[in-house]
Scaffold this active site. Structure first.
Site, short mmCIF file in Angstrom:
data_model
loop_
_atom_site.label_atom_id
_atom_site.label_comp_id
_atom_site.label_asym_id
_atom_site.label_seq_id
_atom_site.Cartn_x
_atom_site.Cartn_y
_atom_site.Cartn_z
N ASP A 51 1.08 -1.23 -0.17
CA ASP A 51 -0.29 -0.12 0.11
C ASP A 51 0.64 1.36 0.03
OD1 ASP A 51 -2.51 1.00 -0.40
OD2 ASP A 51 -3.56 -0.07 1.87
N ASP B 246 -9.33 3.22 -3.79
CA ASP B 246 -10.86 2.40 -2.90
C ASP B 246 -11.81 2.66 -4.07
OD1 ASP B 246 -8.19 1.45 -2.34
OD2 ASP B 246 -8.96 2.13 0.29
#
Length: 405
Positions: free
Chosen positions: A152, A207
């Site tokens: 990430d 996202d």
């Protein structure tokens, strides 16, 4: 020799080699888009080892494994603290048996296991990231038997993305275990321009959120519905192919949208050659959700060995048509109804010409004839006759075209 000393020697060797030459990713992995399950969309930080075991069991029992799903991926918040030597430990409350034992269990089911880290000092959930510990973490993951790393991009102010992901790629390669490397920096640094030789997939957007056509604003960032993520793929198909995929994020099938929206979501991710990573609770999913996620003909389109991402062929506003070349001269055609009401479709094949400059596909439907099969209903026909049907709101029709002999 003490295990920690062995680790440190390996760590030092990794650093020395990295100075001399960059490693390469494991090229044999992700020749087709990866398929699996990830914990984040449904569970966030509320994860534990028994739940992960349950998901592995359920992936086998529901037929998902047989349909092609293979990775059980633990997302953020599995982390405990680093030990005195800097090696990451699992959270002892939620993962008391440790990740190695969990990996062994997942492997015993004929599946693979993935784990999560972050290029910054802290993960998005506030746990220890990998910055400054890349080689240590890669050695640890290899020792645990990890098969997949999602990496990430939180807490990364001032960090160069290409360099950060290259460092972890090199660390994984030096650790010696083939591990699929999933780049998750949300498309902020245009990874499609530089990540082909670094990762096996890269996120192209922020996202996902379980809605059809929305932006869910979180203040300093947003998450996106199915259509906004689809629209953000414009211009990116030339960067995708075997071993390097545009990742449209984990799926929200079974997480609250309608059946039509779930079917469209899954079909679009499949035809766009995105990784197919389920994000629902496999243990409680409905039969409807299971049937969508395990539609073998839709999965076969995603897993086609040519590895070509679909192009938007026709755009008639609320009605869009996507085309994906397949092996053996076949085609996948997807009709998408973006609107909130049903649409009547009459597609006269001979009136349309398909040209794909990127992948050298050219079809004159008045001269070249195909049989088609509806991937979702099983209906059959051919392109010598007009295709007439009503598409419900937020739904798709997907046809697989096979050349007539």
């Amino acid at each position: 020799m003490n295990k920690k000393i062995s680790y440190l020697l390996a760590l030092c060797a990794g650093f020395l080699l990295a100075v001399q030459v960059h490693a390469q990713k494991f090229d044999e992995l992700a020749k087709t888009p990866q398929m699996g399950w990830n914990s984040w969309n449904t569970f966030g930080c509320e994860i534990n080892e028994q739940m992960i075991r349950d998901m592995a069991d359920t992936m086998v029992k529901t037929g998902m494994k047989d349909a092609g799903y293979e990775y059980i991926n633990i997302d953020d918040c599995w982390h405990g603290e680093r030990d005195a030597q800097g090696f990451i430990q699992a959270d002892k409350t939620h993962f008391p048996s440790g990740i190695k034992a969990l990996a062994d269990y997942v492997h015993s089911k004929g599946l693979k296991i993935g784990i999560y880290s972050d290029a910054g000092g802290k993960t998005c959930g506030g746990r220890p990231g990998s910055r400054g510990h890349e080689y240590q973490d890669a050695i640890t993951y290899a020792n645990w038997g990890i098969d997949y790393v999602k990496y990430d991009w939180c807490d990364t102010k001032g960090i160069n993305a290409e360099q950060a992901y290259t460092t972890m790629r090199d660390a994984i390669k030096k650790a010696g275990r083939p591990i699929l490397f999933s780049i998750c920096e949300w498309g902020d640094n245009k990874p499609w321009d530089w990540a082909k030789d670094i990762g096996h997939s890269w996120r192209t957007t922020g996202d996902i959120y379980p809605c059809w056509n929305c932006e869910h604003n979180h203040g300093s960032w947003s998450s996106w519905g199915v259509l906004p993520i689809l629209d953000k793929q414009a211009g990116l198909r030339k960067f995708a192919g075997p071993g390097h995929w545009n990742d449209m994020d984990m799926m929200e099938v079974g997480n609250g949208m309608s059946e039509s929206e779930d079917r469209s979501h899954f079909s679009l991710w499949a035809i766009m050659a995105s990784p197919l990573i389920a994000g629902n609770d496999l243990r409680s999913m409905s039969d409807r959700t299971r049937k969508i996620l395990t539609n073998k003909e839709m999965i076969a389109i995603n897993q086609d060995k040519l590895g070509i991402q679909a192009q938007k062929w026709l755009d008639e506003g609320d009605l869009e048509v996507f085309a994906k070349p397949l092996e053996n001269g076949e085609l996948a055609i997807l009709f998408l109804n973006r609107s909130d009401s049903a649409k009547s479709l009459k597609h006269v094949w001979k009136d349309h010409y398909l040209k794909d400059d990127l992948f050298k596909t050219e079809i004159y439907f008045e001269k070249q004839f195909f049989n088609w099969k509806n991937v979702w209903t099983g209906a059959k026909g051919d392109t010598q006759n007009a295709f007439t049907q009503t598409i419900p709101a937020h739904d798709v029709i997907v046809l697989r075209l096979t050349p007539k002999k």
